[in-house]
Design a protein around this motif. Structure first.
Motif, PDB file in Angstrom:
ATOM      1  N   ILE A   1       0.819  -1.224   0.000  1.00  0.00           N
ATOM      2  CA  ILE A   1       0.000   0.000   0.000  1.00  0.00           C
ATOM      3  C   ILE A   1       0.849   1.268   0.000  1.00  0.00           C
ATOM      4  CG2 ILE A   1      -2.033  -1.085   1.009  1.00  0.00           C
ATOM      5  CD1 ILE A   1      -1.198   0.178   3.720  1.00  0.00           C
ATOM      6  N   LEU A   2       2.117   1.142   0.346  1.00  0.00           N
ATOM      7  CA  LEU A   2       2.999   2.302   0.307  1.00  0.00           C
ATOM      8  C   LEU A   2       4.396   1.822  -0.024  1.00  0.00           C
ATOM      9  CD1 LEU A   2       3.416   5.397   1.025  1.00  0.00           C
ATOM     10  CD2 LEU A   2       4.261   4.552   3.214  1.00  0.00           C
ATOM     11  N   LYS A   3       5.048   2.545  -0.906  1.00  0.00           N
ATOM     12  CA  LYS A   3       6.433   2.232  -1.261  1.00  0.00           C
ATOM     13  C   LYS A   3       7.077   3.526  -1.700  1.00  0.00           C
ATOM     14  CE  LYS A   3       4.221   0.421  -5.316  1.00  0.00           C
ATOM     15  NZ  LYS A   3       3.911  -0.766  -6.052  1.00  0.00           N
ATOM     16  N   ARG A   4       8.181   3.827  -1.044  1.00  0.00           N
ATOM     17  CA  ARG A   4       8.847   5.085  -1.368  1.00  0.00           C
ATOM     18  C   ARG A   4      10.329   4.976  -1.067  1.00  0.00           C
ATOM     19  NH1 ARG A   4       9.960   7.569   3.459  1.00  0.00           N
ATOM     20  NH2 ARG A   4       8.620   7.010   5.186  1.00  0.00           N
ATOM     21  N   ILE A   5      11.087   5.799  -1.741  1.00  0.00           N
ATOM     22  CA  ILE A   5      12.508   5.886  -1.450  1.00  0.00           C
ATOM     23  C   ILE A   5      12.661   6.840  -0.272  1.00  0.00           C
ATOM     24  CG2 ILE A   5      14.747   6.678  -2.300  1.00  0.00           C
ATOM     25  CD1 ILE A   5      13.926   5.662  -5.061  1.00  0.00           C
ATOM     26  N   ASP A   6      13.357   6.388   0.746  1.00  0.00           N
ATOM     27  CA  ASP A   6      13.560   7.174   1.955  1.00  0.00           C
ATOM     28  C   ASP A   6      14.914   7.888   1.939  1.00  0.00           C
ATOM     29  OD1 ASP A   6      12.491   7.924   4.540  1.00  0.00           O
ATOM     30  OD2 ASP A   6      14.099   6.703   5.401  1.00  0.00           O
ATOM     31  N   ALA A   7      15.904   7.276   1.275  1.00  0.00           N
ATOM     32  CA  ALA A   7      17.237   7.886   1.164  1.00  0.00           C
ATOM     33  C   ALA A   7      17.802   7.550  -0.210  1.00  0.00           C
ATOM     34  CB  ALA A   7      18.159   7.378   2.260  1.00  0.00           C
ATOM     35  N   TYR A   8      18.087   8.575  -0.971  1.00  0.00           N
ATOM     36  CA  TYR A   8      18.612   8.408  -2.330  1.00  0.00           C
ATOM     37  C   TYR A   8      20.121   8.199  -2.295  1.00  0.00           C
ATOM     38  CZ  TYR A   8      14.080   9.964  -3.993  1.00  0.00           C
ATOM     39  OH  TYR A   8      12.742  10.057  -4.253  1.00  0.00           O
ATOM     40  N   SER A   9      20.638   7.616  -3.361  1.00  0.00           N
ATOM     41  CA  SER A   9      22.069   7.316  -3.462  1.00  0.00           C
ATOM     42  C   SER A   9      22.880   8.469  -4.036  1.00  0.00           C
ATOM     43  CB  SER A   9      22.277   6.095  -4.358  1.00  0.00           C
ATOM     44  OG  SER A   9      21.984   6.427  -5.710  1.00  0.00           O
ATOM     45  N   ARG A  10      22.227   9.399  -4.689  1.00  0.00           N
ATOM     46  CA  ARG A  10      22.854  10.492  -5.437  1.00  0.00           C
ATOM     47  C   ARG A  10      23.425  10.022  -6.772  1.00  0.00           C
ATOM     48  NH1 ARG A  10      25.807  13.898  -0.692  1.00  0.00           N
ATOM     49  NH2 ARG A  10      24.479  13.041   0.891  1.00  0.00           N
ATOM     50  N   ILE A  11      23.071   8.803  -7.154  1.00  0.00           N
ATOM     51  CA  ILE A  11      23.376   8.305  -8.496  1.00  0.00           C
ATOM     52  C   ILE A  11      22.019   8.121  -9.157  1.00  0.00           C
ATOM     53  CG2 ILE A  11      24.403   6.465  -9.871  1.00  0.00           C
ATOM     54  CD1 ILE A  11      26.251   5.890  -7.467  1.00  0.00           C
ATOM     55  N   SER A  12      21.682   9.034 -10.055  1.00  0.00           N
ATOM     56  CA  SER A  12      20.314   9.075 -10.566  1.00  0.00           C
ATOM     57  C   SER A  12      19.878   7.771 -11.235  1.00  0.00           C
ATOM     58  CB  SER A  12      20.114  10.261 -11.505  1.00  0.00           C
ATOM     59  OG  SER A  12      20.985  10.166 -12.603  1.00  0.00           O
ATOM     60  N   SER A  13      20.761   7.115 -11.970  1.00  0.00           N
ATOM     61  CA  SER A  13      20.353   5.869 -12.634  1.00  0.00           C
ATOM     62  C   SER A  13      20.068   4.769 -11.607  1.00  0.00           C
ATOM     63  CB  SER A  13      21.407   5.409 -13.645  1.00  0.00           C
ATOM     64  OG  SER A  13      22.636   5.151 -13.008  1.00  0.00           O
ATOM     65  N   LEU A  14      20.811   4.745 -10.515  1.00  0.00           N
ATOM     66  CA  LEU A  14      20.562   3.773  -9.453  1.00  0.00           C
ATOM     67  C   LEU A  14      19.240   4.077  -8.762  1.00  0.00           C
ATOM     68  CD1 LEU A  14      21.591   1.361  -7.793  1.00  0.00           C
ATOM     69  CD2 LEU A  14      22.833   3.005  -6.357  1.00  0.00           C
ATOM     70  N   ASP A  15      19.013   5.337  -8.444  1.00  0.00           N
ATOM     71  CA  ASP A  15      17.754   5.737  -7.809  1.00  0.00           C
ATOM     72  C   ASP A  15      16.554   5.385  -8.690  1.00  0.00           C
ATOM     73  OD1 ASP A  15      19.326   6.788  -5.766  1.00  0.00           O
ATOM     74  OD2 ASP A  15      19.204   8.842  -6.524  1.00  0.00           O
ATOM     75  N   ARG A  16      16.671   5.671  -9.990  1.00  0.00           N
ATOM     76  CA  ARG A  16      15.561   5.366 -10.920  1.00  0.00           C
ATOM     77  C   ARG A  16      15.314   3.861 -11.003  1.00  0.00           C
ATOM     78  NH1 ARG A  16      18.136   9.282 -14.066  1.00  0.00           N
ATOM     79  NH2 ARG A  16      18.967   7.645 -15.411  1.00  0.00           N
ATOM     80  N   SER A  17      16.379   3.068 -10.998  1.00  0.00           N
ATOM     81  CA  SER A  17      16.208   1.611 -11.099  1.00  0.00           C
ATOM     82  C   SER A  17      15.470   1.065  -9.879  1.00  0.00           C
ATOM     83  CB  SER A  17      17.553   0.907 -11.287  1.00  0.00           C
ATOM     84  OG  SER A  17      18.333   0.930 -10.109  1.00  0.00           O
ATOM     85  N   VAL A  18      15.761   1.609  -8.712  1.00  0.00           N
ATOM     86  CA  VAL A  18      15.060   1.178  -7.500  1.00  0.00           C
ATOM     87  C   VAL A  18      13.599   1.618  -7.564  1.00  0.00           C
ATOM     88  CG1 VAL A  18      14.890   1.475  -5.000  1.00  0.00           C
ATOM     89  CG2 VAL A  18      17.121   1.053  -6.068  1.00  0.00           C
ATOM     90  N   GLN A  19      13.347   2.826  -8.028  1.00  0.00           N
ATOM     91  CA  GLN A  19      11.962   3.289  -8.141  1.00  0.00           C
ATOM     92  C   GLN A  19      11.166   2.388  -9.084  1.00  0.00           C
ATOM     93  OE1 GLN A  19      10.431   5.930  -6.281  1.00  0.00           O
ATOM     94  NE2 GLN A  19       8.753   4.654  -7.023  1.00  0.00           N
ATOM     95  N   ARG A  20      11.782   1.950 -10.172  1.00  0.00           N
ATOM     96  CA  ARG A  20      11.099   1.030 -11.097  1.00  0.00           C
ATOM     97  C   ARG A  20      10.757  -0.280 -10.397  1.00  0.00           C
ATOM     98  NH1 ARG A  20      14.689   3.370 -14.830  1.00  0.00           N
ATOM     99  NH2 ARG A  20      16.204   1.688 -14.540  1.00  0.00           N
ATOM    100  N   ALA A  21      11.679  -0.794  -9.587  1.00  0.00           N
ATOM    101  CA  ALA A  21      11.405  -2.032  -8.846  1.00  0.00           C
ATOM    102  C   ALA A  21      10.252  -1.829  -7.871  1.00  0.00           C
ATOM    103  CB  ALA A  21      12.654  -2.493  -8.103  1.00  0.00           C
TER     104      ALA A  21
END
Length: 134
Positions: free
Chosen positions: A80-100
């Protein structure tokens, strides 16, 4: 739905194999939260579902850069909820996690006997854990 059940059973089997392998050397695990061993196994299962959905980017070499995600799951297994709480500062890595995170909408119902209506899980995504976790 039968195929989904087989896929979930296969994932749970892999998690259980990994847990057994980790405990063979006498590792002691203290579990906080409701449900004891069932809670720990379910948490490992949740982590495996999200990490199986994660396809890391090819352009990241830093295996220690981590993206921390927070996931809330209902007793029925719905996310019911899924969010990134702390980003890596590597945009491609952050985007890949968001896709998952966006891919996973259901994991599995809580283990029998669970009394809570929902649970919150913290999942750390990094290349080192992906390579060792599978």
């Amino acid at each position: 739905c039968a195929a989904e059940g087989r896929r979930l059973a296969s994932q749970l089997g892999r998690v259980m194999d990994n847990l057994r392998a980790g405990f063979e050397q006498g590792t002691v695990v203290e579990v906080s939260g409701p449900g004891g061993e069932a809670y720990a196994s379910y948490a490992s299962f949740v982590e495996s579902v999200f990490k199986d959905a994660w396809i890391p980017p090819d352009d990241v070499d830093d295996e220690y850069s981590t993206v921390k995600a927070v996931v809330t799951i209902t007793r029925s297994g719905h996310v019911i909820l899924k969010r990134i709480d702390a980003y890596s500062r590597i945009s491609s890595l952050d985007r890949s996690v968001q896709r998952a995170l966006d891919k996973v909408k259901f994991v599995a119902p809580f283990p029998e006997g669970a009394k809570d209506d929902q649970r919150v899980f913290i999942i750390n995504f990094n290349l080192k854990s992906k390579r060792s976790f599978g």
